[in-house]
Design an enzyme around this catalytic site. Structure first.
Site, PDB file in Angstrom:
ATOM      1  N   HIS A  60      34.449  42.289  34.455  1.00 36.32           N
ATOM      2  CA  HIS A  60      34.919  41.421  35.537  1.00 36.32           C
ATOM      3  C   HIS A  60      35.605  42.259  36.594  1.00 36.32           C
ATOM      4  CE1 HIS A  60      38.749  41.556  33.280  1.00 36.32           C
ATOM      5  NE2 HIS A  60      39.351  41.075  34.364  1.00 36.32           N
ATOM      6  N   HIS A  62      38.534  41.989  40.129  1.00 39.36           N
ATOM      7  CA  HIS A  62      39.499  41.260  40.959  1.00 39.36           C
ATOM      8  C   HIS A  62      39.546  41.956  42.310  1.00 39.36           C
ATOM      9  CE1 HIS A  62      41.140  39.229  37.411  1.00 39.36           C
ATOM     10  NE2 HIS A  62      41.292  40.415  36.834  1.00 39.36           N
ATOM     11  N   TYR A 148      38.523  53.075  38.786  1.00 36.81           N
ATOM     12  CA  TYR A 148      37.760  52.056  39.515  1.00 36.81           C
ATOM     13  C   TYR A 148      38.673  51.032  40.185  1.00 36.81           C
ATOM     14  CZ  TYR A 148      34.418  54.133  36.301  1.00 36.81           C
ATOM     15  OH  TYR A 148      33.671  55.014  35.571  1.00 36.81           O
TER      16      TYR A 148
END
Length: 171
Positions: A60, A62, A148
């Site tokens: 996932h 954000h 990342y």
């Protein structure tokens, strides 16, 4: 079936959470980080926005986006990012009967979560949340160890120190 009402504010500043369809044990987003980055670049080139902060986790992500004045169309941007990324990958993922009927890939969850940033405190809290997320999920012991994210960009701007939210600061 639920009806989802999206908050649409032209020129808004938004926090997003976007998930892969299969989250358990999936590392696709970091395994294929270059095609994901390219999907963002392609989308920004045709539908501009500013990405203030982002963290890409294995399954996932954000991020915080600032949309252009008068523009509230983040849905098209997410559709394009997901589509560009999906088309860069070889088919082979598991797909539900519903996705097969609709000709959809089985890579992304159909929905995502958005939150309109309300003020500077809300913004700062969400930026911190983004950068701390790899530690929260047990991927690294210190924020600086996760490659990342935009943490290093924010560190260069003087917002964070290298030890922010790390073991050294906690003691």
């Amino acid at each position: 079936m639920r009806t989802y009402l999206r908050n649409r504010t032209p020129g808004g500043l938004y926090f997003f959470t976007v998930n892969l369809a299969e989250r358990h044990g999936n590392t696709l987003l970091i395994d294929k980080i270059d095609p994901l980055r390219e999907a963002f670049r392609q989308t920004i080139a045709t539908h501009p926005f500013v990405m203030d902060a982002v963290v890409i986790l294995p399954e996932h992500l954000h991020c915080i986006w600032q949309l252009p004045l008068g523009d509230d169309n983040y849905s098209t941007r997410w559709r394009l990012i997901k589509s560009h990324f999906s088309h860069s990958l070889e088919p082979g993922e598991e797909r539900s009967k519903s996705r097969l009927r609709k000709g959809e890939r089985g890579i992304w969850q159909r929905r995502y979560w958005e939150h309109l940033i309300r003020d500077e405190e809300d913004y700062a809290r969400h930026v911190d949340y983004i950068h701390y997320n790899p530690v929260k999920h047990g991927l690294v012991a210190q924020v600086k160890d996760w490659p990342y994210s935009t943490f290093f960009r924010w560190m260069k701007q003087g917002v964070y120190t290298e030890a922010w939210a790390g073991e050294e600061e906690a003691q």
